[in-house]
Every structure is written in structure tokens, then in C-alpha cells.
Design a protein around this motif. Structure first.
Motif, PDB file in Angstrom:
ATOM      1  N   PHE A  91      21.726  63.253  34.562  1.00 18.59           N
ATOM      2  CA  PHE A  91      21.451  62.894  35.955  1.00 18.59           C
ATOM      3  C   PHE A  91      20.155  62.092  36.092  1.00 18.59           C
ATOM      4  CE2 PHE A  91      24.853  65.743  36.792  1.00 18.59           C
ATOM      5  CZ  PHE A  91      25.304  65.459  38.074  1.00 18.59           C
ATOM      6  N   ALA A  92      19.208  62.293  35.178  1.00 15.13           N
ATOM      7  CA  ALA A  92      17.949  61.549  35.252  1.00 15.13           C
ATOM      8  C   ALA A  92      18.135  60.063  34.989  1.00 15.13           C
ATOM      9  CB  ALA A  92      16.945  62.130  34.255  1.00 15.13           C
ATOM     10  N   GLU A 307      33.329  62.310  33.548  1.00 16.62           N
ATOM     11  CA  GLU A 307      34.212  62.714  34.647  1.00 16.62           C
ATOM     12  C   GLU A 307      33.598  63.846  35.456  1.00 16.62           C
ATOM     13  OE1 GLU A 307      38.367  65.138  34.964  1.00 16.62           O
ATOM     14  OE2 GLU A 307      38.378  63.370  33.643  1.00 16.62           O
ATOM     15  N   LYS A 308      33.010  64.834  34.779  1.00 16.89           N
ATOM     16  CA  LYS A 308      32.412  65.969  35.489  1.00 16.89           C
ATOM     17  C   LYS A 308      31.184  65.532  36.296  1.00 16.89           C
ATOM     18  CE  LYS A 308      35.371  69.010  34.169  1.00 16.89           C
ATOM     19  NZ  LYS A 308      36.347  69.570  35.143  1.00 16.89           N
ATOM     20  N   THR A 309      30.428  64.588  35.763  1.00 19.07           N
ATOM     21  CA  THR A 309      29.285  64.074  36.509  1.00 19.07           C
ATOM     22  C   THR A 309      29.741  63.418  37.804  1.00 19.07           C
ATOM     23  OG1 THR A 309      28.008  63.712  34.483  1.00 19.07           O
ATOM     24  CG2 THR A 309      27.334  62.467  36.427  1.00 19.07           C
ATOM     25  N   GLN A 310      30.788  62.614  37.724  1.00 20.55           N
ATOM     26  CA  GLN A 310      31.324  61.964  38.919  1.00 20.55           C
ATOM     27  C   GLN A 310      31.805  63.002  39.928  1.00 20.55           C
ATOM     28  OE1 GLN A 310      34.697  59.394  38.248  1.00 20.55           O
ATOM     29  NE2 GLN A 310      34.301  58.203  40.095  1.00 20.55           N
ATOM     30  N   GLU A 311      32.461  64.053  39.442  1.00 25.91           N
ATOM     31  CA  GLU A 311      32.938  65.109  40.335  1.00 25.91           C
ATOM     32  C   GLU A 311      31.774  65.814  41.046  1.00 25.91           C
ATOM     33  OE1 GLU A 311      35.360  67.781  38.100  1.00 25.91           O
ATOM     34  OE2 GLU A 311      36.928  66.295  37.691  1.00 25.91           O
ATOM     35  N   GLU A 322      27.698  55.096  41.126  1.00 16.63           N
ATOM     36  CA  GLU A 322      28.227  53.809  40.665  1.00 16.63           C
ATOM     37  C   GLU A 322      27.127  52.957  40.044  1.00 16.63           C
ATOM     38  OE1 GLU A 322      31.259  52.951  40.251  1.00 16.63           O
ATOM     39  OE2 GLU A 322      32.002  54.821  41.157  1.00 16.63           O
ATOM     40  N   GLU A 323      25.940  52.995  40.634  1.00 12.98           N
ATOM     41  CA  GLU A 323      24.829  52.214  40.101  1.00 12.98           C
ATOM     42  C   GLU A 323      24.366  52.744  38.739  1.00 12.98           C
ATOM     43  OE1 GLU A 323      24.760  52.001  44.582  1.00 12.98           O
ATOM     44  OE2 GLU A 323      25.094  53.538  43.040  1.00 12.98           O
ATOM     45  N   SER A 324      24.612  54.015  38.483  1.00 16.04           N
ATOM     46  CA  SER A 324      24.123  54.651  37.253  1.00 16.04           C
ATOM     47  C   SER A 324      25.200  54.834  36.198  1.00 16.04           C
ATOM     48  CB  SER A 324      23.530  56.023  37.597  1.00 16.04           C
ATOM     49  OG  SER A 324      22.599  55.934  38.642  1.00 16.04           O
ATOM     50  N   ARG A 325      26.434  54.544  36.540  1.00 10.76           N
ATOM     51  CA  ARG A 325      27.560  54.848  35.659  1.00 10.76           C
ATOM     52  C   ARG A 325      27.390  54.231  34.272  1.00 10.76           C
ATOM     53  NH1 ARG A 325      33.483  55.887  36.513  1.00 10.76           N
ATOM     54  NH2 ARG A 325      34.461  55.426  34.504  1.00 10.76           N
ATOM     55  N   LYS A 326      26.992  52.964  34.203  1.00 12.34           N
ATOM     56  CA  LYS A 326      26.882  52.285  32.919  1.00 12.34           C
ATOM     57  C   LYS A 326      25.830  52.946  32.041  1.00 12.34           C
ATOM     58  CE  LYS A 326      27.993  49.131  29.956  1.00 12.34           C
ATOM     59  NZ  LYS A 326      29.312  49.143  29.292  1.00 12.34           N
TER      60      LYS A 326
END
Length: 368
Positions: A91-92, A307-311, A322-326
Motif C-alpha cells: 500500500f505504501a 487482486e486482493k489489494t484492488q478489493e 489505478e494510479e498505483s497499479r503499475k
């Protein structure tokens, strides 16, 4: 690799404490034979660095005391060794989060004055891996904040690292807050707010990201400070948690302690603290506003972290995925080859966990 190995530190982390904090923690305490040199050296360095405190306080009053309207924090909760570090690191990567750094854990009172100089010295001296699990250590990486709080206020549970004979007393007073005085609690809260504000300023974040196992027992107090805070609660196989916590506590306490403690007493403390933390959380989690809490097994998170982070972002209505996904994807790709510690549960471990933590096994559906 740093110049000094972790288990051979000539001082402990109290070098970064406020002078009044150091004196209050150690006043009237027995320093056991074999630790007096470390105590004297730590005390001397602490006293010297404390001379800079007025400059730090003046800059805090000028720059940070009245911060902008930050979003209430996201707290990652869970017993030690429940996977909180991994989730914290994921998350950081979202740049809107601010966090306590590794440097800040040791020198929370030298953040605004002298940080570049002291950070350079710390980076040169410190090891580059955690001794318990080979996780990377660097001065600017996110880190749990209880070590920082132990240097900002005398009323932190992490006093037990230095004075382990008092572990159960510190548990009641500074982990569970059962016997803490109103005056002590106010000082603790003020220190935590200052830590949050300084962390956000330091990392240029707009929402504080906390990873701190002791906070698992402090939900009422956290909500008093931040009523709309969000929470992630992690659980992990209790057999693994026991083995890993025993290793973590045993190895981490070696360079920090000023008193002797037996392996048997460390085990006994772990078994009791886990129980207290579990039931305190279960009692207090009902205070968290609906929609502000996600509970998850670490094994489930680890199996598909992206996937769990997105959830979790969606469930807690967090901005920034979305900004951090990459960046998250890149980090997780690098971790695919990471070798975790493997634990073998002997009959004694199985008996200790099943005799003492059966409630957790049953609630979360874990088995040997």
C-alpha cells in the motif's frame, strides 16, 4: 551490508529518545550485569542528541503543528508476524499515502532538524536486511511506528524490548491501556498525532498509512483521534504466527535488552499477549463504522496480492489504486523469487498453540 551487525549493536534504539523519555523509562529499573556498558553509551548519546530538541520543537511549531486537512489514516492491524509488513509495503507504493520511515523509528525527534546528516550516518551503519526474515532495510522505507513512539513518549508497549522483565506490566498499561492514567494516555495521544503529522510532512502524503501491531488493541483511542479511520485486519495461521513471533522476539530483543529474559518466559509472554490482543480486537472492532473495516487471511492476500489489494481499495473506498497499479505490479513481480522462512511445527508447538490459541484456530478455520 551495514557496518554494524544487528545483533552486535553497542547501543540500543533509545539513543533517539527524548531525554525525559529515556529517564522516565529507565528510572528505578535494574540494568542487569553485562548490559551496563550498553546502557551508559546509549544514555550518553541520547543526552547529547537531546540538546537538539529545542530546535526540532521550534520547527514543528512553525511548519507542522497545524497541518492541512488530511484524510483520516488507514491502519493495518494484526498480531506480529501476521503479514502486516508485506501489506504495508504494497500500500505504501500509493504515493498519496504517507508513513513512518525506518529512520523515523530511531530518530523521531530529529526529523525536522538534522535529518540529512543523521540519516546518512544511520544508512552507513545499519544492516540492509532484517535478521528475522531477510526483508529489506533502508532508512526511507516504511516501518511500523511503535519504536518511534517509544522514543517520543515513555508510555509505549515497546519498552519491553529494553526492560523485558516488565513485559506483562507494559501489556496492561501501554498495549491494552487498562491501567494507564488519563495523563499518560493524553501524552501518548499527543505524541501519536505529532508522529502522524510529521510523517505526512516528511513523505509528502495526504493520508497516513499505519502498520503497527500494538494498535490492534487501541481501536477506541484511534477512533477518538480519527473518527473516519479505515482498518485492515490481518490474520495468519496461528502455528506459523507462534513460530515466527518466537523467532522475531528472540532475535530482536538481543541487541535491545538491558535485562535478561529466558526463552521460556518469552514463549509464555507471546502466548498471553496473543490471547489478550485477540479478544481486545474482537470486543472493540464493533466500534469501527460500517464499511471502514476489512478482515482478511494473509494466506488469501498473499496468493493473489494484486487482486486482493484492488478489493480492499474498493471495500474501503480508497482513492489511488489505478494510479498505483503499475508500481504495485512491479513490486509484486520482484517479490516472486523471495524466499520466506519455512517453519516445521513439532509436537510441542502444536500442543502450545492448540492448548492456548484454540479460539483463533476455530474462528478462522485453521488446522495443522
Amino acid at each position: 551490508m551495514g557496518l554494524i551487525e544487528f545483533d552486535k549493536l553497542p547501543i540500543n534504539t533509545l539513543v533517539g529518545a527524548k531525554w525525559d523519555t529515556f529517564r522516565t523509562i529507565t528510572k528505578g529499573q535494574t540494568i542487569d550485569k553485562g548490559y551496563k556498558g550498553k546502557y551508559i553509551l546509549t544514555k550518553s548519546v541520547c543526552r547529547l542528541l537531546s540538546l537538539l530538541q529545542p530546535f526540532e520543537d521550534a520547527r514543528y511549531e512553525k511548519l507542522i503543528k497545524k497541518p492541512a486537512n488530511y484524510t483520516d489514516p488507514l491502519f493495518i492491524l494484526g498480531h506480529w508476524r501476521s503479514g502486516t509488513t508485506f501489506v504495508h509495503n504494497v500500500f505504501a507504493l500509493d504515493k498519496h499515502f504517507g508513513y513512518n520511515t525506518t529512520y523515523q523509528t530511531v530518530f523521531p525527534n530529529l526529523m525536522l532538524f538534522g535529518q540529512p546528516f543523521f540519516k546518512k550516518q544511520m544508512s552507513f551503519l545499519m544492516p540492509d536486511k532484517r535478521p528475522t526474515d531477510n526483508m529489506e532495510l533502508k532508512v526511507d522505507l516504511p516501518q511500523e511506528e511503535e519504536f518511534a513512539l517509544a522514543n517520543m513518549t515513555p508510555y509505549s508497549f515497546y519498552n519491553f524490548w529494553f526492560l523485558p522483565k516488565n513485559t506483562m506490566e507494559y501489556m496492561d498499561k501501554y498495549l491494552l491501556f487498562e491501567t494507564i492514567s488519563p495523563e499518560e494516555l493524553k501524552i501518548f495521544k499527543d505524541a501519536f498525532v505529532r508522529l502522524v503529522n510529521t510523517s505526512l510532512w516528511n513523505t509528502k502524503g495526504s493520508q497516513f498509512l499505519s502498520k503497527n501491531p500494538p494498535h490492534t488493541a487501541r481501536i477506541p483511542q484511534l477512533l477518538e483521534l480519527y473518527p473516519n479511520a479505515k482498518f485492515i485486519y490481518l490474520v495468519r495461521n496461528p502455528y506459523t504466527v507462534f513460530e515466527s513471533t518466537r523467532s522475531f522476539f528472540t532475535n530482536t530483543i538481543k541487541p535491545l535488552k538491558l535485562q535478561d529474559i529466558s526463552p521460556e518466559q518469552i514463549e509464555k509472554n507471546i502466548l498471553e499477549i496473543y490471547k489478550k490482543l485477540f479478544f481486545k480486537y474482537e470486543k472493540d472492532k464493533t466500534l469501527i463504522p460500517e464499511g471502514n473495516l476489512v478482515e482478511i487471511k494473509f494466506e488469501d492476500f498473499e496468493s493473489n496480492a494484486l487482486e486482493k489489494t484492488q478489493e480492499i481499495y474498493k471495500s474501503l473506498r480508497l482513492d489511488g489504486y489505478e494510479e498505483s497499479r503499475k508500481a504495485i505490479e512491479n513490486y509484486l513481480d520482484k517479490k516472486k523469487g523471495y524466499k520466506k522462512n519455512k517453519y516445521k511445527y513439532d509436537d510441542r508447538t502444536r500442543s502450545l498453540v492448540e492448548d492456548n490459541w484454540s479460539f483463533a484456530l476455530e474462528k478462522w478455520g485453521y488446522s495443522y
